[in-house]
Design a protein around this motif. Structure first.
Motif, PDB file in Angstrom:
ATOM      1  N   VAL A  59     -22.605 -13.029  51.350  1.00 55.73           N
ATOM      2  CA  VAL A  59     -21.316 -13.031  50.683  1.00 55.73           C
ATOM      3  C   VAL A  59     -21.177 -11.521  50.047  1.00 55.73           C
ATOM      4  N   ALA A  60     -22.294 -11.036  49.456  1.00 50.68           N
ATOM      5  CA  ALA A  60     -22.097  -9.696  49.059  1.00 50.68           C
ATOM      6  C   ALA A  60     -21.768  -8.633  50.087  1.00 50.68           C
ATOM      7  N   SER A  61     -22.240  -8.786  51.317  1.00 45.10           N
ATOM      8  CA  SER A  61     -21.768  -7.704  52.258  1.00 45.10           C
ATOM      9  C   SER A  61     -20.313  -8.023  52.936  1.00 45.10           C
ATOM     10  N   TRP A  62     -19.835  -9.515  52.795  1.00 47.71           N
ATOM     11  CA  TRP A  62     -18.566  -9.542  53.081  1.00 47.71           C
ATOM     12  C   TRP A  62     -17.456  -8.901  51.988  1.00 47.71           C
ATOM     13  N   MET A 100     -20.878  -4.982  61.563  1.00 48.28           N
ATOM     14  CA  MET A 100     -20.533  -6.287  61.394  1.00 48.28           C
ATOM     15  C   MET A 100     -19.027  -6.712  61.697  1.00 48.28           C
ATOM     16  N   SER A 101     -18.764  -7.784  62.186  1.00 47.59           N
ATOM     17  CA  SER A 101     -17.533  -8.145  62.679  1.00 47.59           C
ATOM     18  C   SER A 101     -16.916  -8.755  61.331  1.00 47.59           C
ATOM     19  N   LEU A 102     -15.528  -8.750  61.324  1.00 46.97           N
ATOM     20  CA  LEU A 102     -14.796  -9.490  60.104  1.00 46.97           C
ATOM     21  C   LEU A 102     -15.106 -10.955  60.041  1.00 46.97           C
ATOM     22  N   PRO A 103     -15.423 -11.625  58.910  1.00 41.34           N
ATOM     23  CA  PRO A 103     -15.225 -12.686  58.508  1.00 41.34           C
ATOM     24  C   PRO A 103     -14.243 -13.778  59.059  1.00 41.34           C
ATOM     25  N   ASP A 104     -14.268 -14.763  59.547  1.00 44.69           N
ATOM     26  CA  ASP A 104     -13.466 -15.585  60.313  1.00 44.69           C
ATOM     27  C   ASP A 104     -13.966 -17.148  59.958  1.00 44.69           C
ATOM     28  N   PRO A 105     -13.011 -17.951  59.998  1.00 42.74           N
ATOM     29  CA  PRO A 105     -13.409 -19.518  59.887  1.00 42.74           C
ATOM     30  C   PRO A 105     -14.650 -20.002  60.712  1.00 42.74           C
ATOM     31  N   ALA A 106     -15.057 -19.269  62.005  1.00 44.45           N
ATOM     32  CA  ALA A 106     -16.172 -19.552  62.534  1.00 44.45           C
ATOM     33  C   ALA A 106     -17.449 -18.939  62.002  1.00 44.45           C
ATOM     34  N   SER A 107     -17.056 -17.709  61.439  1.00 45.25           N
ATOM     35  CA  SER A 107     -18.419 -16.872  60.784  1.00 45.25           C
ATOM     36  C   SER A 107     -18.722 -17.939  59.344  1.00 45.25           C
ATOM     37  N   TYR A 124     -12.286 -15.671  52.961  1.00 48.48           N
ATOM     38  CA  TYR A 124     -13.442 -16.267  53.637  1.00 48.48           C
ATOM     39  C   TYR A 124     -14.807 -16.214  52.829  1.00 48.48           C
ATOM     40  N   ALA A 125     -15.034 -15.037  52.273  1.00 45.40           N
ATOM     41  CA  ALA A 125     -15.994 -14.659  51.495  1.00 45.40           C
ATOM     42  C   ALA A 125     -16.053 -15.600  50.281  1.00 45.40           C
ATOM     43  N   ASN A 126     -15.115 -15.949  49.862  1.00 46.69           N
ATOM     44  CA  ASN A 126     -15.112 -17.013  48.620  1.00 46.69           C
ATOM     45  C   ASN A 126     -15.179 -18.249  48.987  1.00 46.69           C
ATOM     46  N   GLU A 127     -14.756 -18.559  50.411  1.00 45.28           N
ATOM     47  CA  GLU A 127     -14.820 -20.081  50.811  1.00 45.28           C
ATOM     48  C   GLU A 127     -16.356 -20.119  51.141  1.00 45.28           C
ATOM     49  N   LEU A 128     -16.993 -19.165  51.518  1.00 48.44           N
ATOM     50  CA  LEU A 128     -18.474 -19.348  51.853  1.00 48.44           C
ATOM     51  C   LEU A 128     -19.056 -19.609  50.689  1.00 48.44           C
ATOM     52  N   LYS A 129     -18.975 -18.850  49.643  1.00 52.06           N
ATOM     53  CA  LYS A 129     -19.682 -18.860  48.309  1.00 52.06           C
ATOM     54  C   LYS A 129     -19.378 -20.302  47.689  1.00 52.06           C
ATOM     55  N   GLN A 130     -18.345 -20.792  47.886  1.00 51.93           N
ATOM     56  CA  GLN A 130     -17.734 -22.167  47.192  1.00 51.93           C
ATOM     57  C   GLN A 130     -18.634 -23.133  47.704  1.00 51.93           C
ATOM     58  N   GLN A 131     -18.736 -23.138  49.359  1.00 54.90           N
ATOM     59  CA  GLN A 131     -19.496 -24.062  50.099  1.00 54.90           C
ATOM     60  C   GLN A 131     -20.937 -24.256  49.656  1.00 54.90           C
ATOM     61  N   ILE A 132     -21.330 -22.872  49.506  1.00 54.11           N
ATOM     62  CA  ILE A 132     -22.893 -22.610  49.298  1.00 54.11           C
ATOM     63  C   ILE A 132     -23.220 -23.228  47.887  1.00 54.11           C
ATOM     64  N   GLU A 133     -22.292 -22.664  46.947  1.00 54.81           N
ATOM     65  CA  GLU A 133     -22.723 -23.030  45.585  1.00 54.81           C
ATOM     66  C   GLU A 133     -22.696 -24.563  45.680  1.00 54.81           C
ATOM     67  N   PHE A 182     -22.897 -21.003  56.951  1.00 57.54           N
ATOM     68  CA  PHE A 182     -22.848 -22.140  56.074  1.00 57.54           C
ATOM     69  C   PHE A 182     -24.021 -23.127  57.077  1.00 57.54           C
ATOM     70  N   ALA A 183     -23.953 -23.308  58.103  1.00 57.08           N
ATOM     71  CA  ALA A 183     -24.727 -23.903  58.793  1.00 57.08           C
ATOM     72  C   ALA A 183     -26.233 -23.478  58.980  1.00 57.08           C
ATOM     73  N   ALA A 184     -26.261 -22.203  58.793  1.00 60.85           N
ATOM     74  CA  ALA A 184     -27.712 -21.244  58.626  1.00 60.85           C
ATOM     75  C   ALA A 184     -27.993 -21.658  57.388  1.00 60.85           C
ATOM     76  N   PHE A 185     -27.324 -21.507  56.354  1.00 60.06           N
ATOM     77  CA  PHE A 185     -27.930 -21.636  54.947  1.00 60.06           C
ATOM     78  C   PHE A 185     -28.164 -23.339  54.860  1.00 60.06           C
ATOM     79  N   GLU A 186     -27.615 -24.038  55.360  1.00 61.34           N
ATOM     80  CA  GLU A 186     -28.142 -25.626  55.490  1.00 61.34           C
ATOM     81  C   GLU A 186     -29.492 -25.624  56.246  1.00 61.34           C
ATOM     82  N   GLN A 187     -29.485 -24.964  57.417  1.00 62.14           N
ATOM     83  CA  GLN A 187     -30.841 -25.110  58.080  1.00 62.14           C
ATOM     84  C   GLN A 187     -31.848 -24.450  57.469  1.00 62.14           C
ATOM     85  N   GLU A 188     -31.785 -23.384  56.753  1.00 62.77           N
ATOM     86  CA  GLU A 188     -32.763 -22.758  56.232  1.00 62.77           C
ATOM     87  C   GLU A 188     -33.054 -23.455  54.849  1.00 62.77           C
ATOM     88  N   LEU A 189     -32.211 -24.126  54.048  1.00 61.61           N
ATOM     89  CA  LEU A 189     -32.505 -24.861  53.021  1.00 61.61           C
ATOM     90  C   LEU A 189     -33.467 -26.143  53.316  1.00 61.61           C
TER      91      LEU A 189
END
Length: 92
Positions: free
Chosen positions: A44-47, A1-8, A65-74, A13-20
């Motif tokens: 998020v757990a894997s990150w 797994m590659s390291l998280p970055d703004p693009a990931s 980045y993990a916290n940013e993703l978590k906050q956006q999804i929450e 988040f886009a994948a979450f939106e689409q699946e939701l």
């Protein structure tokens, strides 16, 4: 797994939106949420697990980045639940 970055963060988040959006039931929606935010085997757990094995200079960024993703999804999940509750209420 590659390291998280703004693009990931944006991609996950886009994948979450689409699946939701494609979730048909409340159970499906919960499964989508759990896949991204659950305590085990979620994105998020894997990150967060990456932090333990990451070089010291990268730990802070991965956590951010993990916290940013978590906050956006929450935030999106809360909005989804509000909308679902409003749809479930009888018009009156």
């Amino acid at each position: 797994m590659s390291l998280p970055d703004p693009a990931s963060v944006a991609a996950q988040f886009a994948a979450f939106e689409q699946e939701l959006a494609s979730a048909r039931t409340a159970r499906d929606a919960q499964a989508v949420r759990d896949r991204f935010l659950g305590r085990k085997n979620s994105v998020v757990a894997s990150w967060m697990q990456l932090i333990g094995s990451a070089p010291p200079d990268q730990k802070k960024e991965i956590g951010r980045y993990a916290n940013e993703l978590k906050q956006q999804i929450e935030a999106r999940w809360a909005a989804y639940q509000e909308a679902a509750a409003a749809d479930a209420r009888p018009a009156g």
